[in-house]
Design a protein around this motif. Structure first.
Motif, PDB file in Angstrom:
ATOM      1  N   THR A 128      -6.596   3.716  22.844  1.00 15.92           N
ATOM      2  CA  THR A 128      -5.766   2.599  23.310  1.00 15.92           C
ATOM      3  C   THR A 128      -6.549   1.286  23.293  1.00 15.92           C
ATOM      4  OG1 THR A 128      -4.628   4.159  24.755  1.00 15.92           O
ATOM      5  CG2 THR A 128      -4.269   1.828  25.198  1.00 15.92           C
ATOM      6  N   THR A 129      -5.859   0.209  22.840  1.00 19.97           N
ATOM      7  CA  THR A 129      -6.419  -1.142  22.860  1.00 19.97           C
ATOM      8  C   THR A 129      -5.334  -2.093  23.376  1.00 19.97           C
ATOM      9  OG1 THR A 129      -5.652  -1.930  20.699  1.00 19.97           O
ATOM     10  CG2 THR A 129      -7.635  -0.548  20.707  1.00 19.97           C
ATOM     11  N   PRO A 130      -5.676  -3.363  23.602  1.00 16.71           N
ATOM     12  CA  PRO A 130      -4.649  -4.323  24.025  1.00 16.71           C
ATOM     13  C   PRO A 130      -3.521  -4.525  23.002  1.00 16.71           C
ATOM     14  CG  PRO A 130      -6.818  -5.163  24.581  1.00 16.71           C
ATOM     15  CD  PRO A 130      -7.033  -3.940  23.736  1.00 16.71           C
ATOM     16  N   LYS A 131      -3.691  -4.026  21.785  1.00 12.54           N
ATOM     17  CA  LYS A 131      -2.635  -4.160  20.769  1.00 12.54           C
ATOM     18  C   LYS A 131      -1.549  -3.098  20.921  1.00 12.54           C
ATOM     19  CE  LYS A 131      -5.710  -6.253  17.336  1.00 12.54           C
ATOM     20  NZ  LYS A 131      -6.404  -6.061  16.046  1.00 12.54           N
ATOM     21  N   ASP A 132      -1.765  -2.122  21.777  1.00 12.92           N
ATOM     22  CA  ASP A 132      -0.813  -1.012  21.889  1.00 12.92           C
ATOM     23  C   ASP A 132       0.409  -1.383  22.715  1.00 12.92           C
ATOM     24  OD1 ASP A 132      -1.596   1.598  20.583  1.00 12.92           O
ATOM     25  OD2 ASP A 132      -3.500   1.016  21.484  1.00 12.92           O
ATOM     26  N   VAL A 133       1.483  -0.624  22.472  1.00 10.41           N
ATOM     27  CA  VAL A 133       2.715  -0.718  23.259  1.00 10.41           C
ATOM     28  C   VAL A 133       2.982   0.668  23.826  1.00 10.41           C
ATOM     29  CG1 VAL A 133       5.160  -1.306  23.268  1.00 10.41           C
ATOM     30  CG2 VAL A 133       3.595  -2.505  21.705  1.00 10.41           C
ATOM     31  N   ILE A 134       3.032   0.743  25.156  1.00 12.84           N
ATOM     32  CA  ILE A 134       3.085   2.027  25.854  1.00 12.84           C
ATOM     33  C   ILE A 134       4.496   2.275  26.390  1.00 12.84           C
ATOM     34  CG2 ILE A 134       2.106   3.371  27.777  1.00 12.84           C
ATOM     35  CD1 ILE A 134       0.024   2.537  25.620  1.00 12.84           C
ATOM     36  N   LEU A 135       5.036   3.453  26.091  1.00 13.08           N
ATOM     37  CA  LEU A 135       6.259   3.923  26.745  1.00 13.08           C
ATOM     38  C   LEU A 135       5.955   5.296  27.313  1.00 13.08           C
ATOM     39  CD1 LEU A 135       9.227   3.915  27.548  1.00 13.08           C
ATOM     40  CD2 LEU A 135       9.815   4.664  25.232  1.00 13.08           C
ATOM     41  N   GLN A 136       5.723   5.347  28.616  1.00 13.94           N
ATOM     42  CA  GLN A 136       5.436   6.606  29.310  1.00 13.94           C
ATOM     43  C   GLN A 136       6.563   6.850  30.290  1.00 13.94           C
ATOM     44  OE1 GLN A 136       2.627   9.173  29.508  1.00 13.94           O
ATOM     45  NE2 GLN A 136       4.558   9.923  30.365  1.00 13.94           N
ATOM     46  N   TYR A 137       7.411   7.819  30.004  1.00 20.64           N
ATOM     47  CA  TYR A 137       8.508   8.075  30.941  1.00 20.64           C
ATOM     48  C   TYR A 137       7.963   8.869  32.131  1.00 20.64           C
ATOM     49  CZ  TYR A 137      12.741   9.259  33.232  1.00 20.64           C
ATOM     50  OH  TYR A 137      13.697   9.359  34.208  1.00 20.64           O
ATOM     51  N   SER A 138       8.177   8.332  33.326  1.00 18.68           N
ATOM     52  CA  SER A 138       7.745   9.032  34.541  1.00 18.68           C
ATOM     53  C   SER A 138       8.469   8.451  35.742  1.00 18.68           C
ATOM     54  CB  SER A 138       6.234   8.870  34.761  1.00 18.68           C
ATOM     55  OG  SER A 138       5.851   9.437  36.008  1.00 18.68           O
ATOM     56  N   SER A 139       8.688   9.286  36.736  1.00 17.15           N
ATOM     57  CA  SER A 139       9.131   8.768  38.030  1.00 17.15           C
ATOM     58  C   SER A 139       7.905   8.366  38.839  1.00 17.15           C
ATOM     59  CB  SER A 139       9.945   9.824  38.789  1.00 17.15           C
ATOM     60  OG  SER A 139       9.097  10.639  39.572  1.00 17.15           O
ATOM     61  N   THR A 140       8.118   7.559  39.873  1.00 17.85           N
ATOM     62  CA  THR A 140       7.000   7.136  40.729  1.00 17.85           C
ATOM     63  C   THR A 140       6.555   8.246  41.674  1.00 17.85           C
ATOM     64  OG1 THR A 140       8.607   6.174  42.243  1.00 17.85           O
ATOM     65  CG2 THR A 140       7.571   4.681  40.665  1.00 17.85           C
ATOM     66  N   SER A 141       7.285   9.362  41.704  1.00 19.58           N
ATOM     67  CA  SER A 141       6.875  10.505  42.530  1.00 19.58           C
ATOM     68  C   SER A 141       5.825  11.358  41.833  1.00 19.58           C
ATOM     69  CB  SER A 141       8.082  11.387  42.860  1.00 19.58           C
ATOM     70  OG  SER A 141       8.896  10.810  43.850  1.00 19.58           O
ATOM     71  N   TRP A 142       5.519  11.048  40.586  1.00 19.51           N
ATOM     72  CA  TRP A 142       4.652  11.902  39.772  1.00 19.51           C
ATOM     73  C   TRP A 142       3.373  11.155  39.458  1.00 19.51           C
ATOM     74  CZ3 TRP A 142       6.282  13.895  34.223  1.00 19.51           C
ATOM     75  CH2 TRP A 142       5.528  15.035  33.899  1.00 19.51           C
ATOM     76  N   VAL A 143       2.254  11.870  39.411  1.00 22.56           N
ATOM     77  CA  VAL A 143       0.958  11.259  39.123  1.00 22.56           C
ATOM     78  C   VAL A 143       0.951  10.592  37.740  1.00 22.56           C
ATOM     79  CG1 VAL A 143      -0.153  13.283  38.062  1.00 22.56           C
ATOM     80  CG2 VAL A 143      -1.541  11.632  39.368  1.00 22.56           C
ATOM     81  N   VAL A 144       1.885  10.968  36.877  1.00 18.90           N
ATOM     82  CA  VAL A 144       1.944  10.355  35.547  1.00 18.90           C
ATOM     83  C   VAL A 144       2.225   8.856  35.657  1.00 18.90           C
ATOM     84  CG1 VAL A 144       3.224  10.363  33.349  1.00 18.90           C
ATOM     85  CG2 VAL A 144       2.486  12.510  34.381  1.00 18.90           C
ATOM     86  N   PHE A 145       2.860   8.415  36.739  1.00 21.84           N
ATOM     87  CA  PHE A 145       3.003   6.966  36.967  1.00 21.84           C
ATOM     88  C   PHE A 145       1.623   6.318  37.056  1.00 21.84           C
ATOM     89  CE2 PHE A 145       2.897   3.493  40.086  1.00 21.84           C
ATOM     90  CZ  PHE A 145       3.701   2.564  39.435  1.00 21.84           C
ATOM     91  N   ASN A 146       0.703   6.939  37.796  1.00 21.86           N
ATOM     92  CA  ASN A 146      -0.651   6.394  37.923  1.00 21.86           C
ATOM     93  C   ASN A 146      -1.395   6.462  36.592  1.00 21.86           C
ATOM     94  OD1 ASN A 146       0.048   8.092  40.622  1.00 21.86           O
ATOM     95  ND2 ASN A 146      -0.826   6.095  41.105  1.00 21.86           N
ATOM     96  N   VAL A 147      -1.138   7.531  35.838  1.00 16.63           N
ATOM     97  CA  VAL A 147      -1.744   7.659  34.508  1.00 16.63           C
ATOM     98  C   VAL A 147      -1.248   6.537  33.596  1.00 16.63           C
ATOM     99  CG1 VAL A 147      -1.844   9.136  32.455  1.00 16.63           C
ATOM    100  CG2 VAL A 147      -2.105  10.142  34.745  1.00 16.63           C
ATOM    101  N   MET A 148       0.055   6.241  33.656  1.00 16.22           N
ATOM    102  CA  MET A 148       0.612   5.128  32.885  1.00 16.22           C
ATOM    103  C   MET A 148      -0.121   3.825  33.223  1.00 16.22           C
ATOM    104  SD  MET A 148       4.433   3.512  33.108  1.00 16.22           S
ATOM    105  CE  MET A 148       4.050   2.707  34.671  1.00 16.22           C
ATOM    106  N   CYS A 149      -0.429   3.637  34.508  1.00 14.60           N
ATOM    107  CA  CYS A 149      -1.158   2.431  34.922  1.00 14.60           C
ATOM    108  C   CYS A 149      -2.539   2.373  34.276  1.00 14.60           C
ATOM    109  CB  CYS A 149      -1.278   2.377  36.445  1.00 14.60           C
ATOM    110  SG  CYS A 149       0.304   2.099  37.273  1.00 14.60           S
ATOM    111  N   GLY A 150      -3.092   3.535  33.916  1.00 11.43           N
ATOM    112  CA  GLY A 150      -4.377   3.560  33.214  1.00 11.43           C
ATOM    113  C   GLY A 150      -4.291   2.960  31.818  1.00 11.43           C
TER     114      GLY A 150
END
Length: 677
Positions: A311-333
């Motif tokens: 991943t670099t600043p050129k990327d576009v991220i679409l991570q589907y997740s609810s805020t109840s799931w740790v994947v939300f925090n992973v998306m923030c990464g």
């Protein structure tokens, strides 16, 4: 079980392996430490053989701030047992997660966030666009308002909000002041919300005004009032407008009036191991565990995002997740790598299964994070995405939450552009990182995961002795043998770390290792990793141990997925039973039923793909299968209920009535002649 002597089909080969960040990092390690590592596997092995050097070097390579204290030779105290949870980077006391995230894109005018709410017409609307400068301004004002409201370091800030711009602002603003963020998806029921919030006693609560899901908009005001009536002390409460206007609570805009517009964006300096966020286990019985992760998780999040996933600043991220799931925090990464991040509030299946594919096409998404279940839904819809959409921007599709079957890998490469790196990963809320991750330099074989995460001393252990059986091809307990910097700080309210130790360190009494409670094997021919399900759900009829995932890979793939929409495979062993009997429960697609002929075909397919000893004794149709709010199948409580135990579903079970249905199978001794029981 996967035949260790057979090489599965190769479905993907990297195009430019030497240009990938993981290759650059390997060359860096070779130069700095005079090593001669030739592959990512060798790099991974070096990283766990030299953990002190690896973690210290990675900190600098990722450009984390501030610099480590001069002369630091050890990342952690390796004389402390792993179960004692040694601190990483002791003496690093002027750290802050948000400081390392908010300036990760050098262009203040680049788009940081794209906020999309279900129902938007993507042909006519672009969503809510925020540049990095605008995002930092929102964080600065909310941070000021929090400070001037008396919220201080260590206080809990709760967000009953969906994935969206406000979720991101509240999370990062909370981090700036050293307070502790916790989020819950607003579609979780009252009991689920109360069971979490009453444990962590937040000082302030932000809540969405509405939930928007599958074409329905429902006000949350009544739910919030009921939750507050059961909390003591009661948090100050503010509403984030989504659709409707309400007057029961002040809004987040009212809260921002407390900010001083002249306050600078300031970062509270905290130790690397200072609490940042509280996540909740998807424990399916009893109160959820309140898992506390620290500011230092950013080293793990960025390791996966940058080194493994390029991943670099050129990327576009679409991570589907609810805020109840740790994947939300992973998306923030990924966001913390400076990448444009799409935050979507709504159902991934509304108005149809192709919504996320439309987003990928419109926003030129490069990284798509999803679940095997979503890909299965696309497959069952008979869509061929590459024929209907321009998906050439995509370079990686990352799936988690369940295992991708070999057939799903094959379907993916028939239906999507060939160049995409499809990676199935394994981690969890407990680790806040992938234990098994992507390797952008190596081929992918159908049904196999690629590489243990760098620095993660993952092993496959004999379930009785704890000895390594990694090289044997046999399945065993997935464990981690050395500390890692995203082990939870502690569980909130866990006196004497009792539940913490029970959860991870009591699986073996002769070795001090982290047990992930997953059942894993490694193919000696390819080095690929095969997940067989949860180890507490391992099936064991007549001493033959296998995972439910091996059965799902057959019945949820072609040709059966044109008739079967979901499945659950569990063992039943009642006190009077001398052996375990395996049940396979099937939910049929509307208009289909489980006929004797179909039942026989399913058994024959399992016998042919695995062995006669893997064939379930009972194959039965049921109306529904219990799942958690994150879409995971609820196996263990069903197994306990059928075995005679009394089980009460926790609030994390999305459909608790479906669990109770399985009580009737305690007494079943034969398959019915008709299709449904």
């Amino acid at each position: 079980m996967n035949d260790p002597h057979k090489t599965p089909e190769k479905v993907w080969t990297p195009q430019n392996p030497d240009q990938m960040p993981i290759s650059s990092y390997r060359r860096h390690i070779n130069q700095k430490f005079n090593a001669n590592l030739k592959t990512s596997v060798e790099l991974q092995q070096w990283s766990v053989q030299h953990p002190q050097e690896f973690w210290i070097d990675l900190y600098g390579w990722l450009g984390l701030k501030p610099d480590l204290p001069e002369g630091m030779k050890k990342a952690y105290d390796d004389t402390v047992p792993m179960s004692r949870n040694p601190d990483f980077f002791p003496g690093l006391n002027d750290f802050n997660y948000a400081e390392n995230a908010l300036f990760s894109n050098p262009d203040p005018d680049a788009v940081a966030l794209v906020g999309i709410t279900e129902g938007m017409d993507l042909d006519k609307e672009d969503g809510e666009l925020l540049t990095w400068h605008q995002f930092r301004e929102k964080v600065r004002l909310l941070s000021s308002a929090l400070r001037r409201s008396g919220i201080k370091k260590g206080d809990r800030v709760a967000a009953l909000v969906a994935t969206g711009v406000w979720a991101m602002v509240i999370y990062h603003a909370t981090a700036t002041i050293g307070a502790i963020f916790t989020s819950i998806s607003p579609d979780l029921g009252v009991e689920g919300c109360v069971s979490r919030l009453q444990q962590v006693t937040p000082s302030i609560l932000f809540a969405d005004s509405d939930t928007v899901y599958k074409g329905k908009t429902v006000s949350t005001v009544g739910k919030v009032k009921e939750i507050l009536s059961r909390l003591s002390p009661k948090p100050e409460t503010y509403v984030c407008p989504v659709v409707s206007e309400q007057e029961a609570f002040p809004t987040v805009q009212d809260f921002l009036q407390k900010a001083n517009p002249d306050d600078p964006l300031r970062f509270e300096k905290v130790p690397f191991n200072h609490p940042l966020v509280i996540c909740y286990s998807s424990g399916t019985t009893g109160a959820p565990k309140c898992i506390v992760h620290h500011h230092g998780i950013i080293i793990q999040l960025k390791k996966i995002a940058v080194v493994h996933n390029s991943t670099t600043p050129k990327d576009v991220i679409l991570q589907y997740s609810s805020t109840s799931w740790v994947v939300f925090n992973v998306m923030c990464g990924y966001f913390a790598c400076g990448a444009k991040t799409i935050v979507y509030n709504g159902s991934p299946m509304y108005p149809d299964t192709k919504l996320l594919l439309r987003m990928i096409q419109k926003y030129r998404v490069t990284y798509f994070g999803t679940s095997p279940r979503y890909l299965l839904e696309v497959e069952m819809s008979k869509a061929v995405p590459k024929d209907e959409f321009d998906l050439n921007s995509l370079r990686i599709v990352y799936t988690t939450g369940a295992t991708l079957s070999a057939e799903q890998y094959k379907w993916f490469y028939r239906s999507m552009p060939q160049h995409i790196h499809l990676c199935n990963t394994a981690g969890g809320t407990d680790t806040c990182t992938s234990l098994i991750a992507a390797d952008s330099t190596a081929p992918i074989h159908a049904g196999e995961m690629q590489l243990f995460g760098l620095g993660m001393d993952v092993d496959i252990a004999d379930p009785n002795t704890g000895d390594s059986i990694l090289g044997s091809g046999e399945a065993g307990e997935m464990i981690v043998r050395k500390p890692f910097p995203s082990m939870p700080c502690f569980f909130w309210g866990d006196e004497g770390n009792k539940r913490y130790l029970e959860s991870y360190f009591e699986r073996f009494d002769n070795i001090d290792v982290w047990a992930q409670h997953d059942w894993l094997s490694r193919n000696p021919k390819t080095g690929g990793l095969i997940m067989h399900g949860r180890s507490d759900g391992v099936l064991n009829p007549s001493g033959i141990r296998f995972g439910s995932g091996e059965i799902y890979a057959i019945v949820e793939a072609a040709p059966f997925n044109t008739q079967i929409s979901n499945s659950l495979c569990v063992g039943r062993r009642r006190p009077q039973d001398t052996d375990e009997q395996v049940f396979l429960f099937l939910v049929m697609i509307p208009g289909r039923s489980l006929t004797p002929d179909l039942r026989n075909k399913i058994k024959a397919a399992i016998r042919g793909a695995l062995s006669s000893r893997h064939v379930p004794k009972f194959v039965l149709e049921v109306p529904d299968i219990p799942t958690t709010i994150n879409g995971k199948k609820v196996e263990t409580p069903v197994k306990q209920l059928m075995g005679g135990k009394e089980v009460k579903a926790s609030a994390t079970v999305l459909n608790p009535e479906a669990l109770e249905y399985f009580r009737r199978f305690r007494e079943v001794e034969s398959e019915p002649r008709e299709a449904r029981l």
